[in-house]
Design a protein around this motif. Structure first.
Motif: not given
Length: 772
Positions: A617-638
């Motif tokens: 299933y596709i989770p709600k944002l709250d379930e994976v917010k920490a991972k998504v937040h880290d992915d945003v930072l990684k993408q900004k760095a790249v």
């Protein structure tokens, strides 16, 4: 200890460490039979330490070989400067600071390193040739850093056998102590057939390694499991061949038998009477029809493989493309912009996190999960309850006294003059002349170095090091052990030619006392009884556990517990069991309400039933917010790294690459000539970089190349294309490799599907225990 199995799971490592282990393996081999068992990877240093073994066993897909040498020097002066650190050193000697981390090699040091690497490689090749009983030239031809699959390594002689954990369900459950009647599409495989092959294998091992090899060794090596699996595979292939109308005529079987070396003398068939006599001499005796049926199955399997795969070919264009891909090299100037440098100070707003999640929901999909109820049979727990008596220890010691004995050994040197393809009388005359010179007092080592045709030992003055009974040809063995140190033998004739033997040393056999090995035996007996007890308890539970409602009653009756896991994915540890990929895989194969058979784990056995299934299933944002937040930072760095590279690209393309880098305050790093798959400074290995870099013309500068770890600009400094001569020299070997790989993959995939159509039945009621 009767024998040693050396399990190797290593892609390589230090040449010095490998050589130290190699020496210990060689010394150990002279004391006990030693079998090297390769896991998924046993390359370079992993293969190095396997070379002395009496036998090397690899999985078909094992990555092995890589007989080559690589040397790495890390230069960290740039890093130290950025950290505000400095190193000052004092050295004495021309190459004292050869490996200094604060500067690159000088041209002279690089040449010195090349000499050292060549010497290491030459030693590697020589030892491999000695271990494989071949020539250094043969090893060099298949060495030079090439990596082979286990199947290819078997074909070219780097390993002896293919095998591992057998796929046969019944043998996996019963391990090595029980063989079962089996049926493959109506073709019965009986325990009697298994026993015959098993006994043949046992005799072969005893002839090779000595009479002290017993059935417990074979159990530990899993040889009986492999035999059953091979019989099932062969029966499956014969059944499929029959379905396709493939058979073997009497003439084809006869031709195969006539070509067997065992039935030839001076290149001619020994005749039907002696042929039948040799079959009767087998233990147990073989009837001609039994042996010919065995040969017929072999011919049928080969014809099936040929019929299924001979249509497969590898076009010249594919071979040439792959050869160029593997062997063309480039030299690059690299300016890297690692993403980590652009992450500092980066932030991610809630809106950015939400947008990232919304745009990439599928990335965060939670995979399917399962939940199980299970019973475990714990071997360690059983072991803790085992009591071993002094009488049992003493009986085991007396029954297995050879395990604790070091047999008599001798060290000898020899001069060999080969007779194959030569006039025997002429060779004997030359050997007689050398014998007179050796007994007349001439330096034996010098004579061996100059005249011996045993290429390996000749380089060492004929030295063969220490060996025990049964490791040499019978005639050689008998002569060597009858001599005293310092004696030189008369001529000794073996199948290889004429030998002159000089005995250097003799070591008497020794036996460890019961007191010395008591604790070792006690531990061994405890584990054997625990393993046997776990197997018996598992077999008992297997007969009682037929439906999920049986779990509680069966557990109580056997003094065990029923436990429940949480939900887990295929790759996650299971609560109460731990990381057990085979258990997890079976859980995802079972339907809810089914009861699985016993599954072997390092701790014992597991019985389970699936009690819950959670769909992906596709989770709600709250379930994976920490991972998504880290992915945003990684993408900004790249993105930051990419933007920096893009802002400088014009200056790098329009002018001097080094000057542009200096003006921009970035460092240029230059590679050696590198092939695809080589690491790039500050970035690592990346197919994206390979694709862009190898497409550049000479002197060309790339657009920004973006990877998960940052961005970079590269300039093509030098290209070393494959020459027509190199392509011509390497084409045939590569074509054979690619062709074998394609055919093997196709045949394996075909037979996997074919077996799914077949009725392969293991009859538990007729299980017979054939291995104690």
């Amino acid at each position: 200890m009767v024998s040693i199995r050396l399990r190797i799971d290593s892609p390589g490592g230090s040449a010095i460490a490998s050589d130290i282990i190699w020496r210990e393996v060689l010394l150990t081999k002279n004391q006990k039979p030693l079998v090297a068992s390769m896991s998924d990877v046993a390359a370079s240093g992993g293969y190095y330490i396997a070379m002395p073994a009496h036998a090397i066993v690899a999985e078909p897909s094992t990555l092995t070989g890589s007989i080559g040498v690589v040397s790495i020097k890390f230069v960290i002066d740039g890093t130290l400067k950025k950290l505000g650190m400095n190193i000052e050193g004092i050295s004495q000697g021309k190459y004292a600071d050869l490996y200094s981390p604060i500067r690159p090699f000088s041209p002279e040091e690089r040449a010195r390193m090349a000499q050292t690497m060549q010497a290491t490689y030459d030693a590697f090749v020589e030892k491999a040739a000695q271990g494989r009983n071949t020539t250094p030239e043969r090893i060099d031809a298949i060495g030079q850093g090439r990596v082979w699959t286990g199947r290819q390594a078997k074909q070219i002689g780097l390993v002896d056998e293919l095998g591992g954990l057998d796929r046969a369900v019944a043998i996996a459950k019963q391990r090595a102590k029980i063989a079962q009647d089996a049926e493959v599409d109506g073709h019965e495989i009986t325990v009697a057939q298994f026993r015959r092959i098993y006994d043949q294998q046992m005799r072969a091992y005893r002839q090779t390694y000595g009479a002290n090899v017993d059935e417990r060794l074979l159990k530990q090596l899993g040889i009986d499991q492999r035999i059953v699996q091979q019989m099932i595979d062969e029966a499956s292939a014969v059944a499929e061949a029959k379905r396709l109308g493939i058979s073997a005529s009497d003439a084809e079987v006869r031709e195969r038998i006539l070509a067997l070396p065992a039935f030839q003398e001076n290149g001619q068939f020994i005749g039907d009477e002696r042929y039948r006599q040799l079959l009767r001499m087998q233990n147990p005796p073989l009837r001609p029809d039994e042996f010919e049926d065995q040969m017929r199955r072999g011919v049928i399997v080969e014809k099936l493989q040929a019929a299924l795969t001979n249509w497969i070919s590898v076009p010249d264009a594919d071979v040439d493309r792959e050869f160029r891909k593997r062997n063309e090299k480039i030299k690059l100037a690299v300016v890297a912009f690692p993403a980590d440098k652009f992450r500092e100070g980066a932030t991610a707003t809630d809106a950015e996190v939400a947008k990232r999640f919304e745009d990439n929901k599928e990335t965060y999909r939670v995979p399917e999960k399962r939940k199980i109820r299970f019973i475990t049979v714990d071997q360690q727990g059983l072991r803790d309850k085992v009591t071993v008596t002094g009488q049992q220890i003493e009986r085991h010691y007396n029954d297995n006294i050879q395990q604790y004995s070091t047999p008599e050994q001798v060290r000898a040197s020899h001069i060999l003059l080969k007779t194959e393809g030569k006039d025997d009388a002429a060779v004997k005359k030359q050997a007689d002349d050398l014998l007179k010179r050796a007994k007349g007092g001439e330096d034996f080592a010098a004579l061996a170095t100059k005249y011996s045709e045993d290429e390996i030992s000749a380089k060492k003055g004929g030295d063969l090091d220490y060996f025990g009974h049964g490791q040499m040809q019978p005639e050689f063995d008998q002569a060597a052990f009858a001599m005293q140190p310092g004696q030189i033998s008369d001529l000794v004739k073996t199948q290889y030619g004429y030998h002159i033997i000089k005995l250097v040393d003799k070591k008497a056999g020794t036996t460890k006392s019961l007191a010395e090995v008591r604790q070792q035996i006690e531990e061994q007996l405890k584990w054997e009884q625990a393993q046997s007890g776990a197997q018996k308890l598992s077999d008992k539970i297997a007969g009682q556990l037929t439906k999920p409602s049986d779990f509680d009653a069966v557990a109580r009756a056997n003094g065990l517990q029923v436990r429940e896991s949480g939900f887990f994915t295929r790759d996650e540890p299971i609560v109460g069991i731990g990381l057990a990929p085979n258990v997890a895989a079976r859980a995802f194969d079972l339907k809810e309400g089914e009861v699985g058979d016993a599954i072997r784990t390092p701790q014992g056995f597991v019985f389970m039933t699936v009690i819950g299934k959670q769909d992906p299933y596709i989770p709600k944002l709250d379930e994976v917010k920490a991972k998504v937040h880290d992915d945003v930072l990684k993408q900004k760095a790249v993105d930051g790294a990419r933007q920096k590279a893009a802002s400088l690209i014009a200056s790098f393309k329009s002018g001097d690459f080094d000057k542009a880098a200096k003006a921009a305050g970035v460092e240029v790093k230059t590679t050696e000539l590198i092939a695809r798959g080589s690491p790039i400074p500050d970035i690592g290995v990346s197919p994206t970089i390979d694709a862009a870099a190898f497409a550049l013309p000479s002197g060309g500068v790339s657009d920004p190349i973006v990877t998960d770890t940052g961005a970079l600009l590269v300039k093509m400094l030098e290209r070393k294309d494959v020459t027509p001569a190199e392509l011509t020299a390497g084409r045939d070997a590569l074509r054979t490799e690619l062709l074998n790989d394609r055919r093997n993959k196709f045949y394996s995939a075909y037979m996997t599907k074919a077996r799914q159509r077949m009725n392969i039945r293991i009859n538990r009621e007729t299980i017979a225990q054939v291995v104690a």
